[in-house]
Write a protein that holds these residues in place. Structure first.
Motif, PDB file in Angstrom:
ATOM      1  N   SER A   1      -6.070  12.004   9.968  1.00 52.37           N
ATOM      2  CA  SER A   1      -6.396  10.650  10.433  1.00 52.37           C
ATOM      3  C   SER A   1      -5.239  10.029  11.186  1.00 52.37           C
ATOM      4  O   SER A   1      -5.406   9.471  12.273  1.00 52.37           O
ATOM      5  CB  SER A   1      -6.765   9.760   9.249  1.00 52.37           C
ATOM      6  N   PHE A   2      -4.046  10.102  10.618  1.00 53.88           N
ATOM      7  CA  PHE A   2      -2.880   9.509  11.286  1.00 53.88           C
ATOM      8  C   PHE A   2      -2.504  10.282  12.537  1.00 53.88           C
ATOM      9  O   PHE A   2      -2.090   9.696  13.530  1.00 53.88           O
ATOM     10  CB  PHE A   2      -1.689   9.404  10.334  1.00 53.88           C
ATOM     11  N   GLY A   3      -2.669  11.570  12.520  1.00 49.73           N
ATOM     12  CA  GLY A   3      -2.403  12.369  13.722  1.00 49.73           C
ATOM     13  C   GLY A   3      -3.364  11.997  14.833  1.00 49.73           C
ATOM     14  O   GLY A   3      -2.989  11.896  15.996  1.00 49.73           O
ATOM     15  N   GLY A   4      -4.608  11.760  14.491  1.00 48.59           N
ATOM     16  CA  GLY A   4      -5.608  11.342  15.475  1.00 48.59           C
ATOM     17  C   GLY A   4      -5.305   9.981  16.032  1.00 48.59           C
ATOM     18  O   GLY A   4      -5.501   9.713  17.215  1.00 48.59           O
ATOM     19  N   ILE A   5      -4.795   9.096  15.192  1.00 54.65           N
ATOM     20  CA  ILE A   5      -4.450   7.749  15.661  1.00 54.65           C
ATOM     21  C   ILE A   5      -3.301   7.829  16.655  1.00 54.65           C
ATOM     22  O   ILE A   5      -3.313   7.181  17.695  1.00 54.65           O
ATOM     23  CB  ILE A   5      -4.089   6.836  14.465  1.00 54.65           C
ATOM     24  N   ILE A   6      -2.297   8.643  16.351  1.00 57.57           N
ATOM     25  CA  ILE A   6      -1.146   8.775  17.245  1.00 57.57           C
ATOM     26  C   ILE A   6      -1.578   9.383  18.572  1.00 57.57           C
ATOM     27  O   ILE A   6      -1.213   8.900  19.642  1.00 57.57           O
ATOM     28  CB  ILE A   6      -0.035   9.603  16.575  1.00 57.57           C
ATOM     29  N   THR A   7      -2.378  10.435  18.518  1.00 61.20           N
ATOM     30  CA  THR A   7      -2.867  11.078  19.741  1.00 61.20           C
ATOM     31  C   THR A   7      -3.728  10.110  20.538  1.00 61.20           C
ATOM     32  O   THR A   7      -3.599  10.012  21.754  1.00 61.20           O
ATOM     33  CB  THR A   7      -3.671  12.348  19.393  1.00 61.20           C
ATOM     34  N   SER A   8      -4.586   9.385  19.859  1.00 61.16           N
ATOM     35  CA  SER A   8      -5.453   8.419  20.518  1.00 61.16           C
ATOM     36  C   SER A   8      -4.628   7.322  21.187  1.00 61.16           C
ATOM     37  O   SER A   8      -4.927   6.891  22.291  1.00 61.16           O
ATOM     38  CB  SER A   8      -6.420   7.819  19.501  1.00 61.16           C
ATOM     39  N   SER A   9      -3.570   6.897  20.513  1.00 61.51           N
ATOM     40  CA  SER A   9      -2.699   5.865  21.068  1.00 61.51           C
ATOM     41  C   SER A   9      -2.004   6.359  22.331  1.00 61.51           C
ATOM     42  O   SER A   9      -1.908   5.633  23.319  1.00 61.51           O
ATOM     43  CB  SER A   9      -1.658   5.459  20.024  1.00 61.51           C
ATOM     44  N   LYS A  10      -1.539   7.596  22.321  1.00 57.49           N
ATOM     45  CA  LYS A  10      -0.880   8.163  23.501  1.00 57.49           C
ATOM     46  C   LYS A  10      -1.873   8.279  24.659  1.00 57.49           C
ATOM     47  O   LYS A  10      -1.544   7.969  25.797  1.00 57.49           O
ATOM     48  CB  LYS A  10      -0.290   9.535  23.182  1.00 57.49           C
ATOM     49  N   LEU A  11      -3.080   8.728  24.355  1.00 60.16           N
ATOM     50  CA  LEU A  11      -4.105   8.861  25.386  1.00 60.16           C
ATOM     51  C   LEU A  11      -4.459   7.498  25.975  1.00 60.16           C
ATOM     52  O   LEU A  11      -4.583   7.346  27.187  1.00 60.16           O
ATOM     53  CB  LEU A  11      -5.354   9.545  24.825  1.00 60.16           C
ATOM     54  N   THR A  12      -4.598   6.515  25.121  1.00 57.42           N
ATOM     55  CA  THR A  12      -4.913   5.161  25.582  1.00 57.42           C
ATOM     56  C   THR A  12      -3.798   4.624  26.470  1.00 57.42           C
ATOM     57  O   THR A  12      -4.058   4.036  27.525  1.00 57.42           O
ATOM     58  CB  THR A  12      -5.149   4.222  24.386  1.00 57.42           C
ATOM     59  N   SER A  13      -2.549   4.838  26.076  1.00 58.33           N
ATOM     60  CA  SER A  13      -1.420   4.384  26.886  1.00 58.33           C
ATOM     61  C   SER A  13      -1.411   5.077  28.245  1.00 58.33           C
ATOM     62  O   SER A  13      -1.166   4.439  29.276  1.00 58.33           O
ATOM     63  CB  SER A  13      -0.101   4.664  26.168  1.00 58.33           C
ATOM     64  N   TYR A  14      -1.681   6.367  28.250  1.00 60.22           N
ATOM     65  CA  TYR A  14      -1.717   7.123  29.505  1.00 60.22           C
ATOM     66  C   TYR A  14      -2.807   6.592  30.422  1.00 60.22           C
ATOM     67  O   TYR A  14      -2.583   6.356  31.605  1.00 60.22           O
ATOM     68  CB  TYR A  14      -1.947   8.606  29.210  1.00 60.22           C
ATOM     69  N   ARG A  15      -3.990   6.396  29.860  1.00 59.17           N
ATOM     70  CA  ARG A  15      -5.112   5.927  30.666  1.00 59.17           C
ATOM     71  C   ARG A  15      -4.877   4.504  31.170  1.00 59.17           C
ATOM     72  O   ARG A  15      -5.243   4.171  32.301  1.00 59.17           O
ATOM     73  CB  ARG A  15      -6.406   6.021  29.871  1.00 59.17           C
TER      74      ARG A  15
END
Length: 85
Positions: free
Chosen positions: A19-33
């Motif tokens: 769950s926390f790994g997904g949140i971190i990855t999702s946050s990075k993807l959101t920042s990139y986009r």
């Protein structure tokens, strides 16, 4: 009972890590986009700032063409003048 407790704790740890790994990855993807979207907005804003300048230049050129037409008596819109190179 101890086996079941250990299995439950391991499963819970795996779930939390996922769950926390997904949140971190999702946050990075959101920042990139968001960064890419900001770049597009900057390009659009630059274009929107230049368009009034282009429109004004076209207006001036149209007036200059009209002045030349008035002086020469040639109307480029209605006359079929053949211009040679």
């Amino acid at each position: 009972m101890d086996k079941e407790l250990i299995i439950a704790l391991v499963a819970m740890a795996g779930t939390l890590m996922g769950s926390f790994g997904g949140i971190i990855t999702s946050s990075k993807l959101t920042s990139y986009r968001l960064g890419k979207l900001e770049e597009k907005v900057d390009k659009h804003n630059s274009f929107a700032e230049r368009m009034p300048v282009v429109e004004e230049k076209i207006k001036v050129l149209n007036h200059r063409v009209e002045d030349i037409e008035n002086i020469t008596g040639v109307n480029a819109k209605t006359d079929n003048a053949n211009f040679t190179k």
